[in-house]
Motif scaffolding. Structure first.
Motif, PDB file in Angstrom:
ATOM      1  N   MET A 182       0.841  -1.196   0.000  1.00 14.48           N
ATOM      2  CA  MET A 182       0.000   0.000   0.000  1.00 14.48           C
ATOM      3  C   MET A 182       0.875   1.243   0.000  1.00 14.48           C
ATOM      4  SD  MET A 182      -3.048  -0.894   2.558  1.00 14.48           S
ATOM      5  CE  MET A 182      -2.097  -2.113   3.420  1.00 14.48           C
ATOM      6  N   PRO A 183       1.444   1.563  -1.159  1.00 18.21           N
ATOM      7  CA  PRO A 183       2.419   2.675  -1.156  1.00 18.21           C
ATOM      8  C   PRO A 183       1.719   4.031  -1.149  1.00 18.21           C
ATOM      9  CG  PRO A 183       2.222   1.761  -3.344  1.00 18.21           C
ATOM     10  CD  PRO A 183       1.245   1.017  -2.483  1.00 18.21           C
ATOM     11  N   VAL A 184       0.973   4.289  -0.132  1.00 13.08           N
ATOM     12  CA  VAL A 184       0.281   5.580  -0.026  1.00 13.08           C
ATOM     13  C   VAL A 184       0.803   6.299   1.213  1.00 13.08           C
ATOM     14  CG1 VAL A 184      -1.924   6.738   0.142  1.00 13.08           C
ATOM     15  CG2 VAL A 184      -1.760   4.558  -1.053  1.00 13.08           C
ATOM     16  N   GLY A 185       1.095   7.560   1.030  1.00 13.45           N
ATOM     17  CA  GLY A 185       1.499   8.356   2.191  1.00 13.45           C
ATOM     18  C   GLY A 185       2.789   7.872   2.803  1.00 13.45           C
ATOM     19  N   GLN A 186       3.703   7.414   1.985  1.00 13.67           N
ATOM     20  CA  GLN A 186       4.965   6.928   2.531  1.00 13.67           C
ATOM     21  C   GLN A 186       6.113   7.763   1.999  1.00 13.67           C
ATOM     22  OE1 GLN A 186       4.995   4.779   4.853  1.00 13.67           O
ATOM     23  NE2 GLN A 186       2.929   3.963   4.711  1.00 13.67           N
ATOM     24  N   MET A 187       6.018   9.040   2.145  1.00 17.93           N
ATOM     25  CA  MET A 187       7.036   9.926   1.595  1.00 17.93           C
ATOM     26  C   MET A 187       8.450   9.570   2.032  1.00 17.93           C
ATOM     27  SD  MET A 187       6.569  11.803  -0.763  1.00 17.93           S
ATOM     28  CE  MET A 187       7.919  12.958  -0.995  1.00 17.93           C
ATOM     29  N   PRO A 188       8.702   9.338   3.310  1.00 16.09           N
ATOM     30  CA  PRO A 188      10.075   9.034   3.726  1.00 16.09           C
ATOM     31  C   PRO A 188      10.633   7.838   2.989  1.00 16.09           C
ATOM     32  CG  PRO A 188       8.696   9.427   5.633  1.00 16.09           C
ATOM     33  CD  PRO A 188       7.789   9.372   4.451  1.00 16.09           C
ATOM     34  N   ALA A 189       9.757   6.816   2.810  1.00 16.64           N
ATOM     35  CA  ALA A 189      10.231   5.607   2.138  1.00 16.64           C
ATOM     36  C   ALA A 189      10.540   5.898   0.673  1.00 16.64           C
ATOM     37  CB  ALA A 189       9.178   4.516   2.259  1.00 16.64           C
ATOM     38  N   ILE A 190       9.727   6.737   0.052  1.00 14.89           N
ATOM     39  CA  ILE A 190       9.967   7.075  -1.355  1.00 14.89           C
ATOM     40  C   ILE A 190      11.282   7.852  -1.481  1.00 14.89           C
ATOM     41  CG2 ILE A 190       9.137   8.498  -3.244  1.00 14.89           C
ATOM     42  CD1 ILE A 190       6.300   7.693  -2.369  1.00 14.89           C
ATOM     43  N   VAL A 191      11.493   8.765  -0.556  1.00 16.82           N
ATOM     44  CA  VAL A 191      12.754   9.504  -0.554  1.00 16.82           C
ATOM     45  C   VAL A 191      13.922   8.540  -0.393  1.00 16.82           C
ATOM     46  CG1 VAL A 191      14.146  11.137   0.758  1.00 16.82           C
ATOM     47  CG2 VAL A 191      11.751  11.636   0.288  1.00 16.82           C
ATOM     48  N   GLU A 192      13.754   7.594   0.513  1.00 16.55           N
ATOM     49  CA  GLU A 192      14.793   6.596   0.738  1.00 16.55           C
ATOM     50  C   GLU A 192      15.043   5.788  -0.535  1.00 16.55           C
ATOM     51  OE1 GLU A 192      16.639   6.183   3.188  1.00 16.55           O
ATOM     52  OE2 GLU A 192      17.459   4.153   3.025  1.00 16.55           O
ATOM     53  N   SER A 193      13.960   5.469  -1.213  1.00 20.52           N
ATOM     54  CA  SER A 193      14.083   4.708  -2.446  1.00 20.52           C
ATOM     55  C   SER A 193      14.892   5.492  -3.483  1.00 20.52           C
ATOM     56  CB  SER A 193      12.692   4.380  -2.964  1.00 20.52           C
ATOM     57  OG  SER A 193      12.692   4.307  -4.365  1.00 20.52           O
ATOM     58  N   PHE A 194      14.582   6.791  -3.605  1.00 25.84           N
ATOM     59  CA  PHE A 194      15.341   7.624  -4.543  1.00 25.84           C
ATOM     60  C   PHE A 194      16.813   7.667  -4.148  1.00 25.84           C
ATOM     61  CE2 PHE A 194      11.473   9.751  -6.274  1.00 25.84           C
ATOM     62  CZ  PHE A 194      11.777   9.497  -7.587  1.00 25.84           C
ATOM     63  N   ARG A 195      17.048   7.722  -2.858  1.00 24.99           N
ATOM     64  CA  ARG A 195      18.431   7.789  -2.387  1.00 24.99           C
ATOM     65  C   ARG A 195      19.192   6.540  -2.808  1.00 24.99           C
ATOM     66  NH1 ARG A 195      21.895   6.945   1.623  1.00 24.99           N
ATOM     67  NH2 ARG A 195      20.609   5.390   2.614  1.00 24.99           N
ATOM     68  N   LEU A 196      18.540   5.390  -2.642  1.00 26.32           N
ATOM     69  CA  LEU A 196      19.204   4.131  -2.991  1.00 26.32           C
ATOM     70  C   LEU A 196      19.452   4.036  -4.487  1.00 26.32           C
ATOM     71  CD1 LEU A 196      17.293   1.724  -0.620  1.00 26.32           C
ATOM     72  CD2 LEU A 196      19.698   2.373  -0.499  1.00 26.32           C
ATOM     73  N   VAL A 197      18.410   4.400  -5.273  1.00 25.37           N
ATOM     74  CA  VAL A 197      18.545   4.259  -6.719  1.00 25.37           C
ATOM     75  C   VAL A 197      19.614   5.210  -7.249  1.00 25.37           C
ATOM     76  CG1 VAL A 197      17.366   4.561  -8.910  1.00 25.37           C
ATOM     77  CG2 VAL A 197      16.192   3.462  -7.014  1.00 25.37           C
ATOM     78  N   THR A 198      19.583   6.450  -6.797  1.00 23.11           N
ATOM     79  CA  THR A 198      20.588   7.398  -7.289  1.00 23.11           C
ATOM     80  C   THR A 198      21.972   6.994  -6.813  1.00 23.11           C
ATOM     81  OG1 THR A 198      20.083   8.804  -5.400  1.00 23.11           O
ATOM     82  CG2 THR A 198      19.085   9.398  -7.494  1.00 23.11           C
ATOM     83  N   GLY A 199      22.030   6.402  -5.625  1.00 25.82           N
ATOM     84  CA  GLY A 199      23.317   5.911  -5.145  1.00 25.82           C
ATOM     85  C   GLY A 199      23.856   4.835  -6.065  1.00 25.82           C
ATOM     86  N   ALA A 200      22.973   3.936  -6.488  1.00 29.78           N
ATOM     87  CA  ALA A 200      23.387   2.852  -7.373  1.00 29.78           C
ATOM     88  C   ALA A 200      23.784   3.388  -8.740  1.00 29.78           C
ATOM     89  CB  ALA A 200      22.251   1.837  -7.512  1.00 29.78           C
ATOM     90  N   GLN A 201      23.088   4.436  -9.184  1.00 28.98           N
ATOM     91  CA  GLN A 201      23.398   4.984 -10.508  1.00 28.98           C
ATOM     92  C   GLN A 201      24.577   5.955 -10.463  1.00 28.98           C
ATOM     93  OE1 GLN A 201      19.639   6.675 -11.551  1.00 28.98           O
ATOM     94  NE2 GLN A 201      18.958   4.844 -12.648  1.00 28.98           N
ATOM     95  N   GLY A 202      25.055   6.244  -9.279  1.00 29.15           N
ATOM     96  CA  GLY A 202      26.194   7.150  -9.147  1.00 29.15           C
ATOM     97  C   GLY A 202      25.843   8.609  -9.305  1.00 29.15           C
TER      98      GLY A 202
END
Lengths: 789, 258
Positions: A182-202
């Motif tokens: 239920m990915p609703v209202g989970q802003m911190p987790a989405i931010v975390e997800s972006f952090r991980l993905v951008t980290g992986a992409q350099g």
């Protein structure tokens, strides 16, 4: 600087592009971009207006005369144009990537916005040059620089995020199981997800750079816009604020009548409407404060000459720097007192939380012996119940034991209680999550439990909140089941209980089935009931109705010394007290069962007493002690029992008060600076006043009153801000990691006396800060001032 | 020196004033002796740098003499504490400056009320009095204007009204019409004479305006920190009836000013 015909045509085209593009963006694009579209329309309109008003003949051809409406429109547009450019342009690519063709027209407006941005910068520089003089030029250039920085930041950020979104794992990484469902209202987790993905992409560093750029750009732009604001004609500014205030008043009335002040109990996370109400009310109150200041100054003027002169000096038009540093010193006092009150409130919240839990789980007064038990307690109990202010008293017997289940074992304190009177003294019956107090009295009922009553002690999350800890797969499953139960936050119904139980059995059946009493074929015995804490139940994987063995290290003397004594009990209930220690260590049974198990005969360990006023437990303890008149019995109030804990908390709070009080002190340095500058600027006035016979003492008062006004305004706004942040934390909640804090949200306790203390401290510190500049002012030789003209 | 029941209003007795300027001592006043009687109007003239303004400041107790005494009613004010001096200024002196020195944050009425408010009087009574005074100087229609909204002449009138509001024994004016046009100046001068005649206010006016100086009953000329001449044009109803005299008799004949 003469403009050629093609350039004029280009500017005209650009202006129309802005209008057309803005309309299109407003119509087609989703709301955030639509706002940019509206801004573009305004900008384009303003630009066309400016061109149309270009004077002909007589003046230089390149002179661009802009009236203030254009200036306002442009300023507004300037705020939005970079957003449109930065977001729309990269997302246009994304729109194609995501194959959402209906959005492409909207996204295609990016280049239009780019043109708008370019034009707005050109116009700014032009305006700065021709319409508003040197000051305007500097300020407008400042805004332009801020815009460029912010656009760059947004552009980089949008490119990075677009790249990140192309990753299939985007928005999914870093999310817990339930959030994936239920990915609703989970802003911190989405931010975390972006952090991980951008980290992986350099590209993480790039993202950070973008954030810094846009942040700095925004700050510069904001500053530039604020300074530009003061270039506008006074009449316009007055009119603007009049309209603004009327709107704010209307908004305040509407939200007060229509919107709730706190989230509904059924949806504690739905905070949009209360937030709107809070924001509107806050804006309204700030405006009221600003409107009130002149009235307040009028009132102050009535308090004699010193107040009159001080108030007039405060009102006088001052140099820009003095105005800025004056505003800064008010802000500094405001923010430091806001921080102080907020911190104190949170610490008070923790303390209150702790106190409540301690008082809920412990008696207010405990009567016991230094060591051992005591017999003949019935008359003692009667005496205690007769003491004034005593609400209830109940006997208990206590001993240290081990509890072993089929899977695990743990140390515990077994406490024999009187099930009939314990509820009058502690919150135990109200803390029961599963089972009933009656099962202690009638243990045979434990054999006829319905599945729903058994409760899934193992599957309960640590804390009855939506976001439990995610330690293991099992817990995740449990959490999913928790969130899956229809109305979130309500006690689960029988179905989900049964499902939980089934899953529990399914997961553990293979290895544990033989050991489970519920699965034992023989008719189970009637065993004395035992109520354990939730943490212990978790560790031992216990459910209501399960059988456990309780082992006491001190048993009868055997041939080889003391033999441990062991006896089976049946789990009659599981409680959650909110205190980890209690939930992990306490096990309750009946007085008789504990007495026979601990082999103490009819003796008890002590008596627990509840008093009427918890804060006055100590005098009651003294009264009880004198009523008993027996030296061997020790009577202690809860404050004494927990003295170390509360002493530490108090010390911590004091340390925090001093540390943050120093922040106010630092803020008061700003006041010293402001007033010293004020003294310098008002030399002439001081000289005149002295020539007319004002004494040095009167001059000192004049400047001290000014410092007092600054300090009071700062303290007042600071306390208001502090109350606001406490209110937000209290009603909207800041979630904590329950594994660390054992509570799920930041506790806040608003103590008016602390607010008052902070306010007084701030005002006193500010008053002290005024002494030096005030004396400086009083020592100004009148002649210097008179000669300087 | 004629014996009198009351001592003269002001006696300036051997006043010297020296400034330290960049380590060098600069002599501004070199032994000034002057007696001002009640109800006198005297002008102080002289080239720039003669020490006129310094004398006025010392007389107004805004500055202290390096040596010498200032006696008001026989009291040496140079020995007063700063607090007592402030009260003395408030009760006994009125100032009118060239730059008018009105308080910019206050209205004309409030400016005139200010000396009274410093004294601690009731505002309503002060306001009535200030209004009457402002009407008297022809500014009844400008009561609520701030100095910034008044013309130079109007500001000078407000400053004059402010100097007079507490009916001081001495009004010290430092080029009160220095930067006003001649027509405005004349009306202000007329006001001085009118007030002197009707209220008996003592005026000491430092001026460059020869016309004004010549029209005053007494004209003191200064040069290089000394009094060059002290002329009385007309006789007046003071203790000195012998007409214009070249030199004012000094208080201490053994110490004639050089």
């Amino acid at each position: 600087m003469s403009r050629s015909a093609p350039a004029t045509i280009a500017l005209w085209l650009g202006a129309f592009a802005c209008v057309v593009g803005g309309v299109a963006a407003g119509v087609f694009a989703p709301p955030p971009y639509g706002l940019g579209g509206v801004a573009l329309v305004l900008f384009g309109g303003g630009f066309v207006h400016a061109l149309a008003r270009r004077p002909r003949g007589g003046r230089r051809a390149d002179e661009l005369r802009v009236g203030w409406p254009v200036l306002v429109l442009c300023l507004f547009a300037l705020l939005e144009a970079p957003i449109v450019l930065g977001i729309v342009l990269p997302f246009m690519t994304l729109g194609v990537v995501l194959e959402a063709p209906h959005l492409v027209p909207a996204y295609a407006l990016g280049p239009v916005a780019g043109v708008g941005l370019l034009l707005s910068i050109l116009l700014l520089i032009r305006m700065g040059r021709h319409a508003t003089g040197t000051h305007g030029r500097v300020r407008a250039t400042l805004v332009a620089v801020g815009m460029l920085l912010r656009s760059a930041g947004f552009a980089i950020g949008a490119v990075v995020l677009s790249l990140a979104l192309t990753d299939p794992n985007a928005l999914m990484l870093g999310l817990g199981l339930e959030e994936r469902l239920m990915p609703v209202g989970q802003m911190p987790a989405i931010v975390e997800s972006f952090r991980l993905v951008t980290g992986a992409q350099g590209t993480f560093r790039l993202l950070q750079v973008a954030l810094v750029l846009s942040g700095a750009g925004f700050a510069i732009e904001l500053f530039g816009c604020i300074t530009c604001w003061f270039l506008l004609p006074l009449g316009f500014r007055r009119a603007f604020w009049a309209v603004f205030d009327v709107l704010a008043l209307a908004g305040f009335v509407v939200v007060t009548l229509l919107l709730p002040i706190r989230p509904a109990a059924s949806a504690p996370n739905e905070i949009t409407l209360p937030s709107i109400r809070l924001a509107t009310t806050t804006i309204f109150l700030i405006r009221v404060l600003f409107r009130f200041i002149p009235i307040a100054l009028d009132g102050i003027e009535q308090f004699g000459l010193r107040a009159l002169v001080a108030a007039r000096m405060m009102r006088a038009k001052k140099s820009g720097f003095l105005t800025a540093i004056g505003a800064l010193s008010i802000l500094a006092v405001s923010f430091s007192s806001c921080t102080l009150t907020t911190t104190l409130s949170v610490m008070g919240g923790f303390r209150n939380d702790l106190k409540q839990k301690i008082l809920g789980n412990n008696a207010h007064v405990v009567i016991d012996r230094e060591r051992g038990t005591f017999d003949g307690w019935a008359p003692v109990l009667a005496t205690v119940r007769g003491v004034d202010q005593v609400v209830a008293a109940t006997p208990y017997v206590q001993g240290e034991v081990m509890i072993t289940s089929s899977t695990n074992l743990g140390g515990a304190v077994i406490r024999g209680i009187d099930p009939d009177t314990i509820g009058d003294v502690t919150d135990l019956p109200r803390n029961l999550r599963h089972g009933q107090m009656d099962y202690l009295r009638e243990p045979e009922r434990l054999l006829r439990l319905r599945p729903a009553e058994m409760g899934a002690g193992l599957l309960r999350p640590l804390v009855p909140a939506d976001d439990g800890p995610r330690g293991s797969l099992l817990d995740e499953v449990a959490d999913v089941l928790d969130t899956a139960s229809p109305p979130a936050g309500t006690p689960r119904d029988e179905d989900s209980e049964r499902i939980a139980r089934d899953i529990d059995e399914f997961l553990f059946d293979d290895e544990e089935a033989p050991a489970r009493p519920a699965a034992a074929p023989a008719a189970p015995d009637v065993l004395p009931g035992l109520i354990v804490g939730q943490e212990l139940a978790r560790t031992l994987r216990l459910h209501v109705g399960d059988e456990v063995n309780v082992v006491s290290p001190l048993g009868e003397l055997g041939p080889t010394g003391p033999m441990p004594r062991s006896r089976p009990f049946r789990i009659a209930g599981i409680f959650y007290s909110g205190m980890y220690e209690f939930d992990m260590k306490m096990a309750y049974t009946t007085l008789e069962a504990a007495q026979s198990f601990l082999n103490v005969g009819q003796a008890i360990t002590g008596i627990e007493v509840k008093v009427r006023d918890t804060d006055r437990a100590e005098p009651v303890a003294i009264a009880i002690a004198s009523a008993l008149g027996e030296r061997s019995l020790r009577v202690r109030a809860w404050q004494e029992v927990n003295r170390n804990l509360f002493g530490a908390l108090q010390l911590e709070k004091l340390a925090m008060f001093i540390t943050l009080g120093i922040a106010i002190l630092v803020a008061s340095f700003c006041i010293v600076g402001t007033l010293s500058l004020m003294v310098q600027e008002k030399r002439r006035e001081v000289g005149i006043l002295k020539a007319m016979g004002t004494t040095g003492e009167q001059i000192v008062s004049v400047f001290m009153i000014q410092g007092l006004m600054i300090g009071s305004l700062g303290a007042a706004t600071g306390l208001g801000l502090g109350y606001l942040s406490c209110f937000i934390m209290e009603h909207f909640g800041i979630h904590l990691n329950p594994e660390v804090y054992y509570i799920d949200r930041l506790p806040v306790h608003i103590d008016p006396s602390e607010f008052a203390a902070t306010g007084i401290a701030a005002v006193v510190v500010c008053l002290l800060a005024t002494i030096y500049p005030a004396i400086l002012g009083s020592r100004l030789p009148p002649l210097d001032a008179l000669r300087s003209s | 020196m004629t014996a009198s029941a009351k001592p003269p209003l002001v006696v300036i007795d051997g006043v010297h004033k020296r400034f330290l300027h960049e380590g060098r001592s600069v002599q501004i006043l070199e032994g000034i002796d002057l007696v001002i009687e009640r109800g006198e109007m005297l002008s102080v003239v002289g080239p720039s740098g003669a020490g006129k303004s310094t004398l006025l400041h010392i007389l107004g107790t805004l500055d202290l003499p390096t040596a010498g005494r200032i006696l008001y009613d026989g009291q040496d004010v140079t020995r007063y504490s700063p607090g007592r001096l402030a009260t003395f200024r408030n009760y006994s002196l009125g100032f009118v400056f060239q730059a008018h020195h009105l308080l910019p944050e206050f209205t004309a009425l409030e400016n005139v009320m200010m000396p009274g408010m410093i004294r601690g009087g009731a505002r309503a009574a002060l306001a009535r009095r200030a209004e009457a005074l402002l009407t008297e100087v022809g500014l009844g229609h400008r009561l609520t204007h701030r100095p910034g909204e008044l013309s130079g002449g109007e500001q000078a009138r407000v400053a004059l009204a402010r100097a007079l509001v507490l009916e001081p024994m001495l009004v010290l004016a430092d080029e009160p019409t220095g930067n006003l046009d001649s027509k405005t100046s004349e009306s202000i001068h007329a006001l001085f004479f009118d007030l002197n005649r009707r209220r008996g206010t003592t005026f000491l006016i430092v001026t460059h305006n020869n016309e004004l100086a010549d029209s005053m009953p007494r004209k003191v000329s200064m040069r290089d920190g000394r009094i060059e001449s002290d002329l009385r044009r007309f006789s007046y109803s003071g203790p000195f009836r012998d007409g214009p005299s070249e030199r004012e008799p000094t208080l201490d004949p053994t110490d004639p000013p050089g």
